[in-house]
Scaffold this active site. Structure first.
Site, mmCIF file in Angstrom:
data_model
loop_
_atom_site.group_PDB
_atom_site.id
_atom_site.type_symbol
_atom_site.label_atom_id
_atom_site.label_comp_id
_atom_site.label_asym_id
_atom_site.label_seq_id
_atom_site.Cartn_x
_atom_site.Cartn_y
_atom_site.Cartn_z
ATOM 1 N N HIS A 1 0.952 -1.168 -0.008
ATOM 2 C CA HIS A 1 0.138 0.086 -0.125
ATOM 3 C C HIS A 1 0.829 1.294 0.105
ATOM 4 C CE1 HIS A 1 -2.774 3.070 1.288
ATOM 5 N NE2 HIS A 1 -3.617 2.249 0.992
ATOM 6 N N GLU B 1 -3.848 1.908 -7.240
ATOM 7 C CA GLU B 1 -4.167 3.071 -6.448
ATOM 8 C C GLU B 1 -3.525 4.144 -6.679
ATOM 9 O OE1 GLU B 1 -6.502 1.474 -2.727
ATOM 10 O OE2 GLU B 1 -4.457 1.643 -2.414
HETATM 11 P P1 PGA Z 1 -9.725 6.026 0.040
HETATM 12 O O1 PGA Z 1 -8.180 5.120 0.404
HETATM 13 O O2 PGA Z 1 -10.881 5.307 -0.299
HETATM 14 O O3 PGA Z 1 -9.890 6.808 1.631
HETATM 15 O O4 PGA Z 1 -9.042 6.947 -0.637
HETATM 16 C C1 PGA Z 1 -7.862 3.985 -0.379
HETATM 17 C C2 PGA Z 1 -6.767 3.301 0.056
HETATM 18 O O5 PGA Z 1 -5.808 4.066 0.397
HETATM 19 O O6 PGA Z 1 -6.658 2.076 -0.108
#
Ligand code: PGA
Length: 257
Positions: free
Chosen positions: A93, A165
């Site tokens: 992440h 992401e």
């Molecule tokens: P968010 O986070 O939905 O608050 O943007 C997503 C993540 O960090 O996995």
């Protein structure tokens, strides 16, 4: 392929609050065929929540772990110790990469360790705002993707999940922006093409690709409808039962479409 809705609670909720929240979710969530729902609570809540869980409705994911199985690693928890508690584990992440300085090597070892333990890693990849501005998105995605999968045997690749992401779209990041379905489609194409080029189409087609970054009930349908997207990784909105449940309902509608 299944659709995945995964809530990443990050460092939120006490153990008691996690348990109350899970209770609420279990009461309202009605799952469906081909839909897999998972939540990633904090590490200390995994054990009590695993006893409370109805795994037919919701599965558990780890937010982090160490790649060695046992040994002198003060303060760490291994994926071997999480066996039996979680079905999934988030790896790489952006908060781990940039706040805790996890290296590509750490991430690659974690992906391989999870696969070895029969836990599905959710490998997160994504470019920062700067990398995007400098036109480096494709290179970053390829490096993080193929680097992260480097130690996984080809026949095990159907046991991994990729989450795209973009760091600039994560709700907690300063000046976060909403990614458009077009932005996401372009990056998911890069990811799918890289997987195909490296592992062949048959293998690549078995790997789910999720999207994460400011997902909420208003944009979930559009994001889930993007070609090549097989689910969502949700941070902020997964902390609010109404919103998380709404997104699950939206996913069910998109699946039957
Ligand atoms: P968010 O986070 O939905 O608050 O943007 C997503 C993540 O960090 O996995």
């Amino acid at each position: 392929m299944k659709t995945f809705i995964v809530g990443n609670w990050k460092m939120n909720f006490t153990v008691g609050e996690s348990s109350i929240y899970l209770h609420k979710l279990l009461k309202r969530i009605k799952t469906a065929r081909n839909l897999e729902v998972a939540v990633a609570p904090s590490l200390i809540a995994l054990q009590p929540l695993s006893l409370q869980l109805d795994r037919k409705k919701i599965k558990l994911a780890a937010q982090n772990f160490y790649f060695r199985d046992f040994g002198a690693f003060t303060g760490e928890v291994s994926i071997a110790q999480l066996r039996g508690l979680v079905d999934y584990a988030i790896v790489g992440h952006s908060e781990r990469r940039y706040i805790f300085h996890e290296t590509d090597k750490d991430i690659r070892s974690k992906v391989a360790a999870a696969v070895r333990m029969g836990i599905t890693p959710i490998l997160c990849i994504g470019e920062t705002a700067n990398e995007r501005d400098f036109g480096e998105t494709e290179g970053v995605l390829k490096d993080q993707l193929l680097g992260g999968l480097q130690d996984v045997a080809k026949e095990d690749l159907d046991k991994v999940i990729i989450a795209y992401e973009p760091v600039w779209a994560i709700s907690s990041v300063k000046d976060a922006k909403l990614a458009t379905p077009d932005d996401i489609e372009k990056s998911v194409k890069i990811i799918r093409k890289s997987l195909e080029a490296k592992f062949g189409k048959e293998t690549a087609d078995k790997i789910p690709v999720l999207y994460g970054g400011s997902v909420n009930p208003h944009n979930a349908e559009a994001y889930l409808s993007i070609t090549g997207v097989n689910g969502l990784l949700i941070g902020g909105a997964s902390l609010i039962a109404d919103q998380f449940d709404d997104i699950i309902e939206i996913a069910k509608k998109v699946i039957v479409k």
